[in-house]
Scaffold this motif. Structure first.
Motif, PDB file in Angstrom:
ATOM      1  N   LYS A   1      46.195  42.408  14.231  1.00 56.58           N
ATOM      2  CA  LYS A   1      47.013  41.359  13.623  1.00 56.58           C
ATOM      3  C   LYS A   1      47.141  41.524  12.112  1.00 56.58           C
ATOM      4  N   TYR A   2      46.207  42.263  11.519  1.00 58.44           N
ATOM      5  CA  TYR A   2      46.150  42.364  10.057  1.00 58.44           C
ATOM      6  C   TYR A   2      47.232  43.276   9.496  1.00 58.44           C
ATOM      7  N   ALA A   3      47.812  42.848   8.398  1.00 58.91           N
ATOM      8  CA  ALA A   3      48.701  43.695   7.605  1.00 58.91           C
ATOM      9  C   ALA A   3      48.617  43.211   6.171  1.00 58.91           C
ATOM     10  N   ALA A   4      48.681  44.132   5.236  1.00 60.19           N
ATOM     11  CA  ALA A   4      48.587  43.730   3.828  1.00 60.19           C
ATOM     12  C   ALA A   4      49.227  44.785   2.951  1.00 60.19           C
TER      13      ALA A   4
ATOM     14  N   GLY B   1      56.950  48.832  -9.233  1.00 58.31           N
ATOM     15  CA  GLY B   1      57.199  49.120  -7.838  1.00 58.31           C
ATOM     16  C   GLY B   1      56.118  49.966  -7.191  1.00 58.31           C
ATOM     17  N   LYS B   2      55.065  50.305  -7.945  1.00 61.34           N
ATOM     18  CA  LYS B   2      53.993  51.141  -7.404  1.00 61.34           C
ATOM     19  C   LYS B   2      53.187  50.377  -6.359  1.00 61.34           C
ATOM     20  N   GLN B   3      52.921  51.019  -5.244  1.00 56.81           N
ATOM     21  CA  GLN B   3      52.096  50.438  -4.190  1.00 56.81           C
ATOM     22  C   GLN B   3      50.630  50.677  -4.535  1.00 56.81           C
ATOM     23  N   LEU B   4      49.866  49.597  -4.672  1.00 56.09           N
ATOM     24  CA  LEU B   4      48.469  49.689  -5.081  1.00 56.09           C
ATOM     25  C   LEU B   4      47.501  49.636  -3.903  1.00 56.09           C
ATOM     26  N   PHE B   5      47.957  49.084  -2.789  1.00 56.13           N
ATOM     27  CA  PHE B   5      47.108  48.939  -1.602  1.00 56.13           C
ATOM     28  C   PHE B   5      48.018  48.656  -0.426  1.00 56.13           C
ATOM     29  N   GLU B   6      47.686  49.205   0.723  1.00 58.64           N
ATOM     30  CA  GLU B   6      48.445  48.849   1.924  1.00 58.64           C
ATOM     31  C   GLU B   6      47.640  49.190   3.166  1.00 58.64           C
ATOM     32  N   VAL B   7      47.765  48.333   4.158  1.00 53.50           N
ATOM     33  CA  VAL B   7      47.244  48.578   5.499  1.00 53.50           C
ATOM     34  C   VAL B   7      48.242  47.967   6.479  1.00 53.50           C
ATOM     35  N   ASN B   8      48.752  48.778   7.389  1.00 52.14           N
ATOM     36  CA  ASN B   8      49.707  48.289   8.407  1.00 52.14           C
ATOM     37  C   ASN B   8      50.929  47.616   7.783  1.00 52.14           C
ATOM     38  N   SER B   9      51.336  48.043   6.593  1.00 55.67           N
ATOM     39  CA  SER B   9      52.384  47.314   5.867  1.00 55.67           C
ATOM     40  C   SER B   9      53.770  47.458   6.475  1.00 55.67           C
ATOM     41  N   THR B  10      53.949  48.416   7.372  1.00 57.57           N
ATOM     42  CA  THR B  10      55.251  48.549   8.043  1.00 57.57           C
ATOM     43  C   THR B  10      55.165  48.200   9.524  1.00 57.57           C
TER      44      THR B  10
ATOM     45  N   GLY C   1      50.229  40.684 -18.891  1.00 60.82           N
ATOM     46  CA  GLY C   1      51.109  41.844 -18.778  1.00 60.82           C
ATOM     47  C   GLY C   1      51.144  42.488 -17.410  1.00 60.82           C
ATOM     48  N   ARG C   2      50.462  41.891 -16.437  1.00 63.24           N
ATOM     49  CA  ARG C   2      50.466  42.429 -15.078  1.00 63.24           C
ATOM     50  C   ARG C   2      51.186  41.463 -14.144  1.00 63.24           C
ATOM     51  N   ASN C   3      51.986  42.010 -13.256  1.00 61.61           N
ATOM     52  CA  ASN C   3      52.712  41.214 -12.270  1.00 61.61           C
ATOM     53  C   ASN C   3      52.535  41.884 -10.906  1.00 61.61           C
ATOM     54  N   LEU C   4      51.807  41.206 -10.027  1.00 59.57           N
ATOM     55  CA  LEU C   4      51.526  41.743  -8.697  1.00 59.57           C
ATOM     56  C   LEU C   4      52.151  40.856  -7.631  1.00 59.57           C
ATOM     57  N   ILE C   5      52.543  41.469  -6.537  1.00 62.67           N
ATOM     58  CA  ILE C   5      52.894  40.745  -5.320  1.00 62.67           C
ATOM     59  C   ILE C   5      51.893  41.164  -4.251  1.00 62.67           C
ATOM     60  N   VAL C   6      51.206  40.180  -3.689  1.00 58.75           N
ATOM     61  CA  VAL C   6      50.177  40.430  -2.687  1.00 58.75           C
ATOM     62  C   VAL C   6      50.607  39.763  -1.384  1.00 58.75           C
ATOM     63  N   VAL C   7      50.617  40.521  -0.309  1.00 58.98           N
ATOM     64  CA  VAL C   7      50.956  39.991   1.017  1.00 58.98           C
ATOM     65  C   VAL C   7      49.766  40.226   1.936  1.00 58.98           C
ATOM     66  N   VAL C   8      49.319  39.165   2.588  1.00 57.44           N
ATOM     67  CA  VAL C   8      48.270  39.267   3.604  1.00 57.44           C
ATOM     68  C   VAL C   8      48.772  38.551   4.853  1.00 57.44           C
ATOM     69  N   MET C   9      48.661  39.201   6.000  1.00 60.88           N
ATOM     70  CA  MET C   9      49.132  38.630   7.257  1.00 60.88           C
ATOM     71  C   MET C   9      48.048  38.766   8.322  1.00 60.88           C
ATOM     72  N   GLY C  10      47.936  37.715   9.170  1.00 58.58           N
ATOM     73  CA  GLY C  10      47.085  37.798  10.344  1.00 58.58           C
ATOM     74  C   GLY C  10      45.662  37.323  10.174  1.00 58.58           C
ATOM     75  N   ALA C  11      45.351  36.630   9.073  1.00 57.66           N
ATOM     76  CA  ALA C  11      43.975  36.204   8.834  1.00 57.66           C
ATOM     77  C   ALA C  11      43.533  35.142   9.839  1.00 57.66           C
ATOM     78  N   ASP C  12      42.227  35.036  10.038  1.00 56.02           N
ATOM     79  CA  ASP C  12      41.669  34.090  11.010  1.00 56.02           C
ATOM     80  C   ASP C  12      41.644  32.652  10.500  1.00 56.02           C
ATOM     81  N   SER C  13      41.653  32.466   9.182  1.00 56.78           N
ATOM     82  CA  SER C  13      41.647  31.117   8.613  1.00 56.78           C
ATOM     83  C   SER C  13      42.290  31.162   7.241  1.00 56.78           C
ATOM     84  N   ALA C  14      42.735  29.998   6.762  1.00 59.82           N
ATOM     85  CA  ALA C  14      43.329  29.929   5.432  1.00 59.82           C
ATOM     86  C   ALA C  14      42.294  30.259   4.362  1.00 59.82           C
ATOM     87  N   ARG C  15      41.085  29.778   4.529  1.00 53.85           N
ATOM     88  CA  ARG C  15      40.042  30.025   3.523  1.00 53.85           C
ATOM     89  C   ARG C  15      39.737  31.513   3.420  1.00 53.85           C
ATOM     90  N   GLN C  16      39.556  32.168   4.560  1.00 51.21           N
ATOM     91  CA  GLN C  16      39.271  33.599   4.542  1.00 51.21           C
ATOM     92  C   GLN C  16      40.449  34.403   3.997  1.00 51.21           C
TER      93      GLN C  16
END
Length: 293
Positions: A41-44, A52-61, A249-264
């Motif tokens: 379920k996880y993707a990030a 536009g540089k990708q700094l981290f990805e797992v299952n992003s597509t 001076g830093r602008n990031l977009i972070v996407v997290v999908m599939g987590a088990d809870s909002a807190r986590q």
């Protein structure tokens, strides 16, 4: 005279231990990253929105259910209508029986009621109101079905190649799919295309008809520099979020999908932001520990 060899051996052993400890101290603390979701379920993804540089990805597509992240596109099209003059912030949007019948979360309108565009934006951002999202879709598209086709067409224009929208709210639909990468594209597009409207995404509550409506994006105010964007949840998707970080001076977009809870999920977003801002993590390999491991 006693043999000095054992003493020398102890000295060398102590030095070796110090070297070992020093090596451990320089190991990046996030080289092992806890993931609050099962692997299926996880993707990030984390993207530097300036380069536009990708700094981290797992299952992003990988295909995932967007849930209420869908409403980011509903708002994109509403912002376009505002910019084009097709609506103003005072325009009244009628809430049809179909819109009013949507399941929560919603504002609970009665038959014949309407909502002004400014309040509609806040209701969608802060409350993630399904009834308001559908009302906006019907107003702009003629029907929710036609509006969903407009949403998908706009997704293709923005380069969201793996996204299909079927409704304006993100409520469950087996055919409504996206990817973490596409959601990052949409998050960046909202900031770049509508900088004058982006402030809505930083609001955590608003007043409507004399009562305070509170939101549930707990990343706001939690991490300095976080200024939006949107959370989402349905059972099939798990807990999703798109987060914008803009500071120093830093602008990031972070996407997290599939987590088990909002807190986590929120803990994980914070860890990804810290990891992405840390110069010691540049090029470092990260081992993931998924929820079921």
């Amino acid at each position: 005279m006693s043999n000095p060899l054992p003493l020398i051996q102890r000295v060398f052993a102590a030095l070796a231990l110090l070297v070992l400890l020093a090596g451990c101290a320089t190991t990046p603390p996030d080289s092992v990253l806890a993931v609050p979701a099962p692997a299926q379920k996880y993707a990030a993804i984390v993207v530097d929105a300036r380069t536009g540089k990708q700094l981290f990805e797992v299952n992003s597509t990988a295909q995932r259910y967007p849930a209420s992240l869908t409403k980011m596109m509903t708002l994109y099209l509403l912002f376009e209508a505002l910019e084009a003059g097709r609506v103003t912030k005072e325009t009244q949007i009628p809430v049809s029986d179909h819109a009013a019948s949507q399941p929560p979360t919603k504002m609970r309108f009665r038959r014949g009621e309407s909502i002004d565009v400014d309040s509609a934006i806040r209701a969608i951002v802060v409350k993630s109101a399904n009834d308001v999202a559908v009302a906006v879709g019907e107003y702009l598209g003629g029907s929710e079905e036609q509006f969903a086709a407009m949403m998908t067409s706009k997704a293709r224009q923005l380069g969201m190649t793996s996204t299909t929208f079927r409704n304006a709210s993100g409520l469950p639909d087996d055919s409504q799919m996206t990817t973490a990468r596409d959601m990052a594209v949409l998050g960046m597009a909202l900031r770049q295309r509508f900088p004058q409207q982006f402030h809505y995404f930083s609001e955590s509550d608003f007043m409507f008809r004399g009562r305070l409506v509170r939101g549930h994006n707990d990343m706001l105010g939690r991490v300095r520099g976080v200024d939006g964007i949107k959370t989402g949840y349905i059972r099939a998707s798990g807990f999703n979020i798109v987060t914008s970080y803009n500071a120093d001076g830093r602008n990031l977009i972070v996407v997290v999908m599939g987590a088990d809870s909002a807190r986590q999920r929120n803990d994980h977003v914070e860890a990804l932001i810290q990891r992405s801002l840390s110069p010691t993590m540049d090029g470092a390999k990260t081992r993931l520990m998924f929820a079921e491991q």
